[in-house]
Design an enzyme around this catalytic site. Structure first.
Site, PDB file in Angstrom:
ATOM      1  N   GLY A   1     -36.784  10.455  13.423  1.00  0.00           N
ATOM      2  CA  GLY A   1     -38.229  10.996  13.255  1.00  0.00           C
ATOM      3  C   GLY A   1     -39.273   9.995  12.947  1.00  0.00           C
ATOM      4  O   GLY A   1     -39.686   9.293  13.952  1.00  0.00           O
TER       5      GLY A   1
ATOM      6  N   HIS B   1     -34.374  22.668  16.086  1.00  0.00           N
ATOM      7  CA  HIS B   1     -34.623  21.691  15.057  1.00  0.00           C
ATOM      8  C   HIS B   1     -34.636  22.555  13.698  1.00  0.00           C
ATOM      9  O   HIS B   1     -35.329  23.744  13.593  1.00  0.00           O
ATOM     10  CB  HIS B   1     -35.997  20.787  15.179  1.00  0.00           C
ATOM     11  CG  HIS B   1     -35.874  19.896  14.341  1.00  0.00           C
ATOM     12  ND1 HIS B   1     -36.325  19.788  13.049  1.00  0.00           N
ATOM     13  CD2 HIS B   1     -35.816  18.460  14.301  1.00  0.00           C
ATOM     14  CE1 HIS B   1     -36.351  18.818  12.439  1.00  0.00           C
ATOM     15  NE2 HIS B   1     -35.800  17.880  13.274  1.00  0.00           N
TER      16      HIS B   1
ATOM     17  N   SER C   1     -33.105  10.346   8.726  1.00  0.00           N
ATOM     18  CA  SER C   1     -33.314   9.051   7.920  1.00  0.00           C
ATOM     19  C   SER C   1     -32.601   8.042   8.810  1.00  0.00           C
ATOM     20  O   SER C   1     -31.936   6.997   8.066  1.00  0.00           O
ATOM     21  CB  SER C   1     -33.070   9.047   6.573  1.00  0.00           C
ATOM     22  OG  SER C   1     -33.932  10.230   5.917  1.00  0.00           O
TER      23      SER C   1
ATOM     24  N   GLU D   1     -36.530  22.306  11.230  1.00  0.00           N
ATOM     25  CA  GLU D   1     -37.992  22.699  10.849  1.00  0.00           C
ATOM     26  C   GLU D   1     -38.413  23.907  11.535  1.00  0.00           C
ATOM     27  O   GLU D   1     -39.318  24.701  11.072  1.00  0.00           O
ATOM     28  CB  GLU D   1     -38.973  21.449  11.170  1.00  0.00           C
ATOM     29  CG  GLU D   1     -38.752  20.294  10.217  1.00  0.00           C
ATOM     30  CD  GLU D   1     -39.114  19.010  10.534  1.00  0.00           C
ATOM     31  OE1 GLU D   1     -39.672  18.609  11.371  1.00  0.00           O
ATOM     32  OE2 GLU D   1     -38.472  18.038   9.768  1.00  0.00           O
TER      33      GLU D   1
ATOM     34  N   GLU E   1     -27.745  17.386  12.221  1.00  0.00           N
ATOM     35  CA  GLU E   1     -29.064  17.001  11.708  1.00  0.00           C
ATOM     36  C   GLU E   1     -29.038  17.709  10.170  1.00  0.00           C
ATOM     37  O   GLU E   1     -29.626  18.829  10.107  1.00  0.00           O
ATOM     38  CB  GLU E   1     -30.188  17.247  12.190  1.00  0.00           C
ATOM     39  CG  GLU E   1     -30.440  16.539  13.550  1.00  0.00           C
ATOM     40  CD  GLU E   1     -31.954  16.061  13.609  1.00  0.00           C
ATOM     41  OE1 GLU E   1     -32.435  14.739  14.129  1.00  0.00           O
ATOM     42  OE2 GLU E   1     -32.700  16.886  13.674  1.00  0.00           O
TER      43      GLU E   1
ATOM     44  N   GLY F   1     -36.301  13.236   6.664  1.00  0.00           N
ATOM     45  CA  GLY F   1     -37.733  12.910   6.320  1.00  0.00           C
ATOM     46  C   GLY F   1     -37.280  12.445   4.741  1.00  0.00           C
ATOM     47  O   GLY F   1     -38.274  12.290   4.087  1.00  0.00           O
TER      48      GLY F   1
ATOM     49  N   ASN G   1     -38.412  11.796  17.677  1.00  0.00           N
ATOM     50  CA  ASN G   1     -38.745  13.139  17.517  1.00  0.00           C
ATOM     51  C   ASN G   1     -40.152  12.613  16.721  1.00  0.00           C
ATOM     52  O   ASN G   1     -40.113  12.340  15.591  1.00  0.00           O
ATOM     53  CB  ASN G   1     -37.989  14.021  16.884  1.00  0.00           C
ATOM     54  CG  ASN G   1     -38.649  15.273  16.485  1.00  0.00           C
ATOM     55  OD1 ASN G   1     -39.644  15.694  17.148  1.00  0.00           O
ATOM     56  ND2 ASN G   1     -37.934  16.216  15.684  1.00  0.00           N
ATOM     57  N   TRP G   2     -41.378  12.611  17.352  1.00  0.00           N
ATOM     58  CA  TRP G   2     -42.317  12.320  16.886  1.00  0.00           C
ATOM     59  C   TRP G   2     -42.949  13.461  15.936  1.00  0.00           C
ATOM     60  O   TRP G   2     -43.855  13.286  14.927  1.00  0.00           O
ATOM     61  CB  TRP G   2     -43.643  12.148  17.726  1.00  0.00           C
ATOM     62  CG  TRP G   2     -43.539  10.714  18.201  1.00  0.00           C
ATOM     63  CD1 TRP G   2     -42.628   9.741  18.001  1.00  0.00           C
ATOM     64  CD2 TRP G   2     -44.366  10.365  19.539  1.00  0.00           C
ATOM     65  NE1 TRP G   2     -42.935   8.691  18.923  1.00  0.00           N
ATOM     66  CE2 TRP G   2     -43.775   8.953  19.616  1.00  0.00           C
ATOM     67  CE3 TRP G   2     -45.430  11.010  20.352  1.00  0.00           C
ATOM     68  CZ2 TRP G   2     -44.409   8.134  20.647  1.00  0.00           C
ATOM     69  CZ3 TRP G   2     -45.874  10.147  21.163  1.00  0.00           C
ATOM     70  CH2 TRP G   2     -45.601   8.688  21.474  1.00  0.00           C
ATOM     71  N   LYS G   3     -42.391  14.845  16.003  1.00  0.00           N
ATOM     72  CA  LYS G   3     -43.186  15.907  15.379  1.00  0.00           C
ATOM     73  C   LYS G   3     -44.372  15.949  15.775  1.00  0.00           C
ATOM     74  O   LYS G   3     -44.884  15.789  16.406  1.00  0.00           O
ATOM     75  CB  LYS G   3     -42.762  15.765  13.788  1.00  0.00           C
ATOM     76  CG  LYS G   3     -41.203  15.520  13.608  1.00  0.00           C
ATOM     77  CD  LYS G   3     -40.881  15.754  12.433  1.00  0.00           C
ATOM     78  CE  LYS G   3     -39.063  15.308  12.241  1.00  0.00           C
ATOM     79  NZ  LYS G   3     -38.609  15.363  11.113  1.00  0.00           N
TER      80      LYS G   3
HETATM   81  P1  PGA Z   1     -36.274  11.517   9.931  1.00  0.00           P
HETATM   82  O1  PGA Z   1     -36.205  12.881  11.174  1.00  0.00           O
HETATM   83  O2  PGA Z   1     -35.667  10.477  10.886  1.00  0.00           O
HETATM   84  O3  PGA Z   1     -37.713  11.211   9.786  1.00  0.00           O
HETATM   85  O4  PGA Z   1     -35.197  11.973   9.020  1.00  0.00           O
HETATM   86  C1  PGA Z   1     -35.331  13.285  11.958  1.00  0.00           C
HETATM   87  C2  PGA Z   1     -35.170  14.462  12.688  1.00  0.00           C
HETATM   88  O5  PGA Z   1     -35.922  15.367  11.714  1.00  0.00           O
HETATM   89  O6  PGA Z   1     -34.879  14.554  13.546  1.00  0.00           O
END
Ligand code: PGA
Length: 253
Positions: free
Chosen positions: A234, A95, A213, A97, A167, A173, A9-11
Site C-alpha cells: 500500500g 480487501h 507494511s 478495508e 493480508e 498501514g 495498491n494506492w487505495k
Molecule cells: P500497506 O497496505 O502496505 O500500507 O500496509 C497494504 C494493503 O492494504 O494492501
C-alpha cells in the site's frame, strides 16, 4: 514456475496528474513481465488514463474493486465488464478495508470473484485473519474459511489463474509487518487449503502474495520464502522510486 508478482495498491490516494506521471516514470524501470509481473491498483477514475499512458509497458493496470453484476440499477457501482473493456487485467477483491468499512461478506466476495473471471480478468483475492484472532484466537481457521468461501464454484482452470493475498489487517498501514515466518505460515496455510479444495498441482500454480507494511527493507527476505510469490504494497507503492525498488527486489540485499 510461478512468476513473482509485485503489486501496489494506492487505495484512495494520488491525483490523476500524479497517477499519469507515476506510470510514465516507472515504465522504463520495470522488469520484463516474464521475469517479475508488476501491477498498480488505482481508483477507477484514473484507470483509463493510466492505460493510455502505459503503452509498451509490462505494468498491469489494476482495479481496487468492482461490483458483481455487469450492468443494472446499481447506483455508484463499478461494472466488471466496463473494466474489462477498458483493458484492466486484474481486480483486487475482498480487501480488508472493503470487508471492514463496506460490509463485504464472503458471499459478496465470491460473487465478485466469479464476475471478474467471467469478464476474463484475474481476481486478486485478499484474506485477513484479524477477526478470527480477535473472536476466538483461532485466526488460521478464519483464513481457511475465507479462502474456501472465495473460491466456491471456481473451476480448476480458473483457479490456476487466480492470485490470493494473505493480508493480516493488524499489519496493514501500521508499519508493523508480519515477520517473515508469520507471512510464510499464512501463505503456506492458504496453499494447503487450495490443495485440499483442488489438488497439489493446482495449488502449486496459484500465486500467493503477502501484504501488510511491505517496504524495500523487508521485501527481499519475504520473497525468499517458498510460499510467498509476491507482495501487495500500500503505502510503499505511492512513491515511484520505492515501487521501482520493490519491482526490482531481486537486486536488493
Ligand atoms: P500497506 O497496505 O502496505 O500500507 O500496509 C497494504 C494493503 O492494504 O494492501
Amino acid at each position: 514456475m510461478r512468476i513473482p508478482f509485485i503489486g501496489g495498491n494506492w487505495k484512495m490516494n494520488l491525483s490523476l496528474e500524479e497517477a499519469i506521471k507515476f506510470v510514465e516514470e516507472i515504465k522504463p524501470k520495470l522488469p520484463a513481465a516474464n521475469v517479475v509481473e508488476t501491477a498498480i491498483a488505482a481508483s477507477p477514475l484514473f484507470l483509463e488514463s493510466m492505460i493510455e499512458h502505459n503503452s509498451d509497458s509490462p505494468l498491469q493496470i489494476t482495479a481496487e474493486n468492482c461490483f458483481y453484476k455487469n450492468c443494472g440499477a446499481y447506483t455508484g457501482e463499478v461494472s466488471p465488464q466496463a473494466l474489462s473493456e477498458m483493458g484492466v487485467g486484474y481486480v483486487i477483491v475482498g480487501h480488508s478495508e472493503r470487508r471492514r468499512y463496506f460490509n463485504e461478506t464472503n458471499d459478496i466476495i465470491n460473487k465478485k470473484v466469479h464476475a471478474v473471471l467471467d469478464n476474463k480478468m484475474v481476481p486478486i483475492i485478499c484474506c485477513d485473519e484479524t477477526m478470527g484472532r480477535l473472536d476466538n484466537g483461532d485466526h488460521f481457521s478464519w483464513v481457511v474459511s475465507q479462502v474456501t468461501a472465495a473460491v466456491q464454484g471456481v473451476s480448476e482452470d480458473d483457479a490456476a489463474k487466480i492470485i490470493i493475498a494473505y493480508e493480516p489487517s493488524w499489519a496493514i498501514g501500521t508499519g508493523h509487518s508480519a515477520s517473515t515466518a508469520e507471512a510464510e505460515e499464512g501463505c503456506y496455510l492458504i496453499r494447503q487449503t487450495l490443495a485440499d479444495i483442488y489438488s497439489d498441482e493446482i495449488a502449486d500454480q496459484i500465486r500467493i502474495l503477502y501484504g501488510g507494511s511491505v517496504t524495500e527493507k523487508n521485501i527481499a527476505a519475504l520473497m525468499k520464502e517458498p510460499d510467498i510469490d509476491g507482495v501487495l504494497a500500500g503505502k510503499a507503492s505511492l512513491s515511484p522510486n520505492e515501487f521501482i525498488k520493490l519491482a526490482n527486489f531481486q537486486s536488493l540485499k
